[in-house]
Motif scaffolding. Sequence first.
Motif, PDB file in Angstrom:
ATOM      1  N   PHE A  75      41.805  38.734  36.872  1.00 42.00           N
ATOM      2  CA  PHE A  75      42.588  38.080  35.821  1.00 42.00           C
ATOM      3  C   PHE A  75      41.693  37.792  34.621  1.00 42.00           C
ATOM      4  O   PHE A  75      40.638  37.181  34.767  1.00 42.00           O
ATOM      5  CB  PHE A  75      43.173  36.760  36.325  1.00 42.00           C
ATOM      6  N   ARG A  82      44.899  31.473  33.722  1.00 38.08           N
ATOM      7  CA  ARG A  82      44.503  31.883  35.072  1.00 38.08           C
ATOM      8  C   ARG A  82      45.054  30.921  36.124  1.00 38.08           C
ATOM      9  O   ARG A  82      45.413  31.341  37.226  1.00 38.08           O
ATOM     10  CB  ARG A  82      42.984  32.041  35.170  1.00 38.08           C
ATOM     11  N   SER A  83      45.154  29.625  35.797  1.00 39.53           N
ATOM     12  CA  SER A  83      45.728  28.673  36.760  1.00 39.53           C
ATOM     13  C   SER A  83      47.213  28.979  36.996  1.00 39.53           C
ATOM     14  O   SER A  83      47.692  28.892  38.127  1.00 39.53           O
ATOM     15  CB  SER A  83      45.522  27.226  36.304  1.00 39.53           C
ATOM     16  N   TRP A  85      48.627  31.992  36.590  1.00 38.61           N
ATOM     17  CA  TRP A  85      48.711  33.270  37.299  1.00 38.61           C
ATOM     18  C   TRP A  85      48.346  33.114  38.772  1.00 38.61           C
ATOM     19  O   TRP A  85      48.950  33.761  39.635  1.00 38.61           O
ATOM     20  CB  TRP A  85      47.842  34.314  36.616  1.00 38.61           C
ATOM     21  N   GLN A  86      47.391  32.233  39.081  1.00 32.23           N
ATOM     22  CA  GLN A  86      47.070  31.957  40.487  1.00 32.23           C
ATOM     23  C   GLN A  86      48.268  31.300  41.180  1.00 32.23           C
ATOM     24  O   GLN A  86      48.549  31.596  42.347  1.00 32.23           O
ATOM     25  CB  GLN A  86      45.831  31.059  40.597  1.00 32.23           C
ATOM     26  N   ALA A  87      48.964  30.421  40.471  1.00 37.10           N
ATOM     27  CA  ALA A  87      50.148  29.759  41.046  1.00 37.10           C
ATOM     28  C   ALA A  87      51.233  30.787  41.362  1.00 37.10           C
ATOM     29  O   ALA A  87      51.969  30.632  42.347  1.00 37.10           O
ATOM     30  CB  ALA A  87      50.671  28.686  40.100  1.00 37.10           C
ATOM     31  N   LEU A  89      50.828  33.687  42.517  1.00 38.30           N
ATOM     32  CA  LEU A  89      50.476  34.336  43.784  1.00 38.30           C
ATOM     33  C   LEU A  89      50.957  33.538  44.991  1.00 38.30           C
ATOM     34  O   LEU A  89      51.094  34.101  46.083  1.00 38.30           O
ATOM     35  CB  LEU A  89      48.957  34.543  43.862  1.00 38.30           C
ATOM     36  N   ILE A 106      50.452  23.079  39.124  1.00 42.13           N
ATOM     37  CA  ILE A 106      49.093  23.185  38.570  1.00 42.13           C
ATOM     38  C   ILE A 106      48.601  21.859  37.993  1.00 42.13           C
ATOM     39  O   ILE A 106      47.539  21.802  37.380  1.00 42.13           O
ATOM     40  CB  ILE A 106      48.985  24.309  37.522  1.00 42.13           C
ATOM     41  N   ASN A 122      51.259  37.313  31.717  1.00 38.21           N
ATOM     42  CA  ASN A 122      50.698  37.715  33.005  1.00 38.21           C
ATOM     43  C   ASN A 122      50.373  39.208  32.964  1.00 38.21           C
ATOM     44  O   ASN A 122      51.259  40.036  32.805  1.00 38.21           O
ATOM     45  CB  ASN A 122      51.718  37.422  34.118  1.00 38.21           C
ATOM     46  N   ALA A 128      51.222  39.780  40.781  1.00 41.51           N
ATOM     47  CA  ALA A 128      51.293  38.334  40.534  1.00 41.51           C
ATOM     48  C   ALA A 128      52.729  38.125  40.054  1.00 41.51           C
ATOM     49  O   ALA A 128      53.054  38.378  38.896  1.00 41.51           O
ATOM     50  CB  ALA A 128      50.279  37.895  39.495  1.00 41.51           C
TER      51      ALA A 128
END
Length: 159
Positions: A75, A82-83, A85-87, A89, A106, A122, A128
Amino acid sequence: MMLVHHEIDSPVGTLRLVAGEAGLVAILWPDERPGRVPLAPTVAAPGHPLLTEAAAQLDAYFARRRRSFDLPLDFRGTVFQRSVWQALLAIPYGETRSYGEIARQIGRPNAVRAVGAANGRNPLSIVAPCHRVIGGGGALTGFAGGLAAKRLLLDLESA
């Protein structure tokens, strides 16, 4: 580090897969808006191992034989992006979340619009799963691949 790409056909059109040294960097839509995902120039690499694996996993996803992806992801964005985009997942296959739910997840409950903006940028659509994020009232909202693609992906996962 040079970025490499390979294009694949899919039920949502021709997707451009982009990889760097550390992992998959982007999955771009057929009518990608210029600048939505800022990238250095790429070089075609149809036999690249990571791009080949990503293509195989996407094919399995579209054939309903895969519900999650196992790929190294790279990412590239701000800490906040990035936080978000991680969420993405963490949203299970076949489920949806609202922008507000992601903002709370987040730890930024008042950042609903910023979550929406990050979601729209994204770079790794489908893997993602930004298509699983919907408006607060359950409405389908903007999607880089278009609302028809978003509906197709959601329908694929709900079948």
